[in-house]
Design a protein around this motif. Sequence first.
Motif: not given
Lengths: 113, 117
Positions: B90, B107-109
Amino acid sequence: DAGVTQSPTHLIKTRGQQVTLRCSPKSGHDTVSWYQQALGQGPQFIFQYYEEEERQRGNFPDRFSGHQFPNYSSELNVNALLLGDSALYLCASSFAGAYNEQFFGPGTRLTVL
Amino acid sequence: AQSVTQPDIHITVSEGASLELRCNYSYGATPYLFWYVQSPGQGLQLLLKYFSGDTLVQGIKGFEAEFKRSQSSFNLRKPSVHWSDAAEYFCAVATPPGGTSYGKLTFGQGTILTVHP
């Protein structure tokens, strides 16, 4: 040096119930943040507590509430549980002046049936 | 509002091959940037962070990342992947001290890394 600890590890509830999750920060830390991580997603910020006050809040409804105790430990409470509340709930600790440098616990897996 | 995009949901590499995981962020100024790793059923472990200064940062487990302001990117690299690196990664962005969202990590996925022997 104990890291961030969370309890319980797993929890199963039914819709409409209420749940309380607990977190003890890493030694020397005084700030606790909570995140929700749905399956297949990145963690989403719920809120952050410092000096027993909520200092930051993400985009979560009022059903999500928290508390921080004088020993810096924290609780996350969720009322009127929905199926969509099923997720891994992560606690992170840091210290004032370095709120961004967060150390994460192992999480509590909540399943709502 | 700050945001993170990790374009690759799943990456597969062979053990010993090099690795690059992509991360693009959206933020008005220079943000704080992080890479975390998560093994199945576990919490997040910090690999490395960028606050300022040298744009190439070294982390734990042989990972490094490069901050490129012109591309709004913070890609994670490792020259030779080990089977134990298989996990989910992440990228996260945060507001520097004094910002209104200071303390909130976005956060990103995530990118799932599979390592073939």
